[in-house]
Design a protein around this motif. Structure first.
Motif, PDB file in Angstrom:
ATOM      1  N   LYS A   1       0.663  -1.174   0.058  1.00  0.00           N
ATOM      2  CA  LYS A   1       0.032   0.002  -0.027  1.00  0.00           C
ATOM      3  C   LYS A   1       0.947   1.311   0.032  1.00  0.00           C
ATOM      4  N   VAL A   2       1.932   1.154   0.463  1.00  0.00           N
ATOM      5  CA  VAL A   2       2.962   2.335   0.643  1.00  0.00           C
ATOM      6  C   VAL A   2       3.349   2.425  -0.563  1.00  0.00           C
ATOM      7  N   ALA A   3       4.012   1.432  -1.321  1.00  0.00           N
ATOM      8  CA  ALA A   3       4.333   1.604  -2.939  1.00  0.00           C
ATOM      9  C   ALA A   3       2.996   2.057  -3.698  1.00  0.00           C
ATOM     10  N   ALA A   4       1.735   1.638  -3.622  1.00  0.00           N
ATOM     11  CA  ALA A   4       0.574   2.249  -4.350  1.00  0.00           C
ATOM     12  C   ALA A   4       0.507   3.615  -4.177  1.00  0.00           C
ATOM     13  N   ALA A   5       0.762   4.033  -2.658  1.00  0.00           N
ATOM     14  CA  ALA A   5       0.610   5.581  -2.559  1.00  0.00           C
ATOM     15  C   ALA A   5       1.690   6.292  -3.199  1.00  0.00           C
ATOM     16  N   GLU A   6       2.896   5.868  -3.144  1.00  0.00           N
ATOM     17  CA  GLU A   6       4.028   6.435  -3.846  1.00  0.00           C
ATOM     18  C   GLU A   6       4.007   6.552  -5.239  1.00  0.00           C
ATOM     19  N   LYS A   7       3.461   5.533  -5.842  1.00  0.00           N
ATOM     20  CA  LYS A   7       3.337   5.496  -7.437  1.00  0.00           C
ATOM     21  C   LYS A   7       2.243   6.820  -8.011  1.00  0.00           C
ATOM     22  N   ALA A   8       1.340   6.726  -6.901  1.00  0.00           N
ATOM     23  CA  ALA A   8       0.109   7.823  -7.147  1.00  0.00           C
ATOM     24  C   ALA A   8       0.755   9.326  -7.013  1.00  0.00           C
ATOM     25  N   GLY A   9       1.886   9.343  -6.421  1.00  0.00           N
ATOM     26  CA  GLY A   9       2.690  10.578  -6.206  1.00  0.00           C
ATOM     27  C   GLY A   9       2.376  11.399  -5.015  1.00  0.00           C
ATOM     28  N   ALA A  10       1.861  10.367  -3.903  1.00  0.00           N
ATOM     29  CA  ALA A  10       1.754  10.819  -2.505  1.00  0.00           C
ATOM     30  C   ALA A  10       3.156  10.963  -1.789  1.00  0.00           C
ATOM     31  N   ARG A  11       3.449  11.730  -0.958  1.00  0.00           N
ATOM     32  CA  ARG A  11       4.640  11.799  -0.134  1.00  0.00           C
ATOM     33  C   ARG A  11       4.436  10.913   1.181  1.00  0.00           C
ATOM     34  N   MET A  12       5.121  10.035   1.599  1.00  0.00           N
ATOM     35  CA  MET A  12       4.979   9.230   2.744  1.00  0.00           C
ATOM     36  C   MET A  12       5.684   9.829   4.058  1.00  0.00           C
ATOM     37  N   VAL A  13       5.072  10.027   5.054  1.00  0.00           N
ATOM     38  CA  VAL A  13       5.577  10.410   6.079  1.00  0.00           C
ATOM     39  C   VAL A  13       5.442   9.726   7.292  1.00  0.00           C
ATOM     40  N   VAL A  14       6.580   8.985   7.886  1.00  0.00           N
ATOM     41  CA  VAL A  14       6.125   7.822   8.766  1.00  0.00           C
ATOM     42  C   VAL A  14       6.218   8.772  10.263  1.00  0.00           C
ATOM     43  N   ALA A  15       5.122   8.625  10.841  1.00  0.00           N
ATOM     44  CA  ALA A  15       4.842   9.247  12.207  1.00  0.00           C
ATOM     45  C   ALA A  15       4.427   8.113  13.287  1.00  0.00           C
ATOM     46  N   GLY A  16       4.933   7.030  13.255  1.00  0.00           N
ATOM     47  CA  GLY A  16       4.818   6.082  14.310  1.00  0.00           C
ATOM     48  C   GLY A  16       5.324   4.993  14.111  1.00  0.00           C
ATOM     49  N   GLU A  17       5.624   4.187  15.235  1.00  0.00           N
ATOM     50  CA  GLU A  17       6.442   2.927  15.161  1.00  0.00           C
ATOM     51  C   GLU A  17       5.711   1.729  14.812  1.00  0.00           C
ATOM     52  N   GLY A  18       4.427   1.648  15.014  1.00  0.00           N
ATOM     53  CA  GLY A  18       3.812   0.635  14.588  1.00  0.00           C
ATOM     54  C   GLY A  18       2.914   0.765  13.347  1.00  0.00           C
ATOM     55  N   MET A  19       1.415   0.467  13.460  1.00  0.00           N
ATOM     56  CA  MET A  19       0.608   0.388  12.512  1.00  0.00           C
ATOM     57  C   MET A  19      -0.046   2.055  12.158  1.00  0.00           C
ATOM     58  N   GLY A  20      -0.085   2.456  13.565  1.00  0.00           N
ATOM     59  CA  GLY A  20      -0.936   3.991  13.713  1.00  0.00           C
ATOM     60  C   GLY A  20       0.106   5.112  13.676  1.00  0.00           C
ATOM     61  N   VAL A  21      -0.709   6.165  13.883  1.00  0.00           N
ATOM     62  CA  VAL A  21       0.159   7.506  13.971  1.00  0.00           C
ATOM     63  C   VAL A  21       0.424   8.096  15.326  1.00  0.00           C
ATOM     64  N   ASP A  22       1.494   8.389  15.728  1.00  0.00           N
ATOM     65  CA  ASP A  22       1.572   9.073  17.223  1.00  0.00           C
ATOM     66  C   ASP A  22       1.611  10.697  16.913  1.00  0.00           C
ATOM     67  N   PRO A  23       0.318  11.306  17.555  1.00  0.00           N
ATOM     68  CA  PRO A  23       0.029  12.849  17.007  1.00  0.00           C
ATOM     69  C   PRO A  23       1.269  13.676  17.388  1.00  0.00           C
ATOM     70  N   GLU A  24       2.028  13.514  18.407  1.00  0.00           N
ATOM     71  CA  GLU A  24       3.108  14.288  18.861  1.00  0.00           C
ATOM     72  C   GLU A  24       4.257  14.088  17.653  1.00  0.00           C
ATOM     73  N   ARG A  25       4.502  12.978  17.383  1.00  0.00           N
ATOM     74  CA  ARG A  25       5.496  12.755  16.323  1.00  0.00           C
ATOM     75  C   ARG A  25       4.987  13.393  14.877  1.00  0.00           C
ATOM     76  N   ALA A  26       3.577  13.207  14.761  1.00  0.00           N
ATOM     77  CA  ALA A  26       3.426  13.691  13.377  1.00  0.00           C
ATOM     78  C   ALA A  26       3.386  15.195  13.490  1.00  0.00           C
ATOM     79  N   VAL A  27       3.101  15.850  14.461  1.00  0.00           N
ATOM     80  CA  VAL A  27       3.293  17.359  14.436  1.00  0.00           C
ATOM     81  C   VAL A  27       4.994  17.783  14.376  1.00  0.00           C
ATOM     82  N   ARG A  28       5.919  17.248  14.721  1.00  0.00           N
ATOM     83  CA  ARG A  28       7.179  17.010  14.740  1.00  0.00           C
ATOM     84  C   ARG A  28       7.635  17.114  13.295  1.00  0.00           C
ATOM     85  N   ALA A  29       7.118  15.920  12.750  1.00  0.00           N
ATOM     86  CA  ALA A  29       7.432  15.417  11.386  1.00  0.00           C
ATOM     87  C   ALA A  29       7.033  16.528  10.391  1.00  0.00           C
TER      88      ALA A  29
END
Length: 264
Positions: free
Chosen positions: A159-187
């Motif tokens: 799914k990451v590959a599909a998103a990147e192929k579509a032109g989206a920019r991936m930003v990792v903001a969590g260690e597992g599956m989900g997103v950590d809000p504080e890390r998202a703001v920092r990123a």
């Protein structure tokens, strides 16, 4: 639109961008420049602002959409807040329900954005653990600036590959599956996005509140009653102690109240 309470140390005209009554004493529609001045971001960076609308009985939506409880002035403020932001953070469910499209460049704000060192329009950042998104939508296929996807390090590689192929920019903001809000703001701040705006939905806003990263809430109180079982503006588990915000400003137009609340 008329001013109700100047809740600052400034004069009312300064506090609300000069939105006083006209010479005849009648209320008038504020210009976009006046709205932009009234809702200007503070110097503190990064700054995460939320923008939501609620009915009188607490509904954030009607039949799954926010439009039925909104108004023309609410949408003008919605557009102004977008024009002030570097990035708009939104949950994947809201993208699916509301049919999100890319933010557009607006000629009225072009000079101000250029002076602030901003691009022609804010980026849209979609928060998603599953990456269950339609990458053929204009949000991904034809944005003015690349759409960002905030996800966890354990997101499915295909799914990451599909998103990147579509032109989206991936930003990792969590260690597992989900997103950590504080890390998202920092990123996002690390990418140069310091003026952050979230338009929900309720689940995402609840997560941001629980993580204590929300700095400000712009809340439109709509003079409507919906009943039913619609979500509130923020959902998810309750916080241990209710968060108290301070009222910064309050405007009124045609029965709608437009409040701004900040973390003390």
């Amino acid at each position: 639109m008329r001013r109700l309470f100047p809740v600052t140390d400034e004069t009312p005209a300064q506090a609300f961008g000069g939105g006083e009554r006209g010479a005849a004493g009648a209320d008038r529609e504020w210009s976009l420049a006046e709205l932009a001045a009234a809702y200007a971001y503070p110097a503190q960076r990064p700054w995460l602002r939320g923008n939501m609308v609620s009915s009188l009985d607490g509904a954030a939506q009607h039949d799954g959409h926010s439009q039925p409880i909104s108004s023309a002035t609410d949408m003008r403020i919605f557009g102004t807040l977008r024009a002030l932001a570097d990035v708009v953070v939104v949950g994947a469910e809201t993208v699916r329900q509301e049919g999100y499209r890319p933010a557009r460049a607006r000629a009225e704000f072009a000079a101000a954005r250029k002076a602030a060192g901003q691009g022609p329009a804010p980026a849209i950042a979609v928060v998603t653990a599953s990456l269950d998104l339609d990458f053929s939508l204009p949000l991904f296929a034809s944005p003015l600036v690349p759409t960002l996807i905030l996800t966890g390090a354990a997101a499915a590689p295909e799914k990451v590959a599909a998103a990147e192929k579509a032109g989206a920019r991936m930003v990792v903001a969590g260690e597992g599956m989900g997103v950590d809000p504080e890390r998202a703001v920092r990123a996002l701040a690390g990418l140069g996005h310091h003026r952050l705006l979230t338009e929900g939905g309720p689940r995402l806003l609840g997560q941001l509140i629980a993580a204590e990263v929300l700095d400000e809430l712009c809340l439109t109180l709509s003079p409507t009653l919906t009943a039913g079982s619609a979500q509130r503006v923020a959902g998810g588990p309750s916080v241990a102690v209710p968060r108290r915000f301070e009222l910064v400003s309050l405007l009124e137009e045609d029965g709608f109240l437009f409040g701004r609340y900040r973390r003390p």
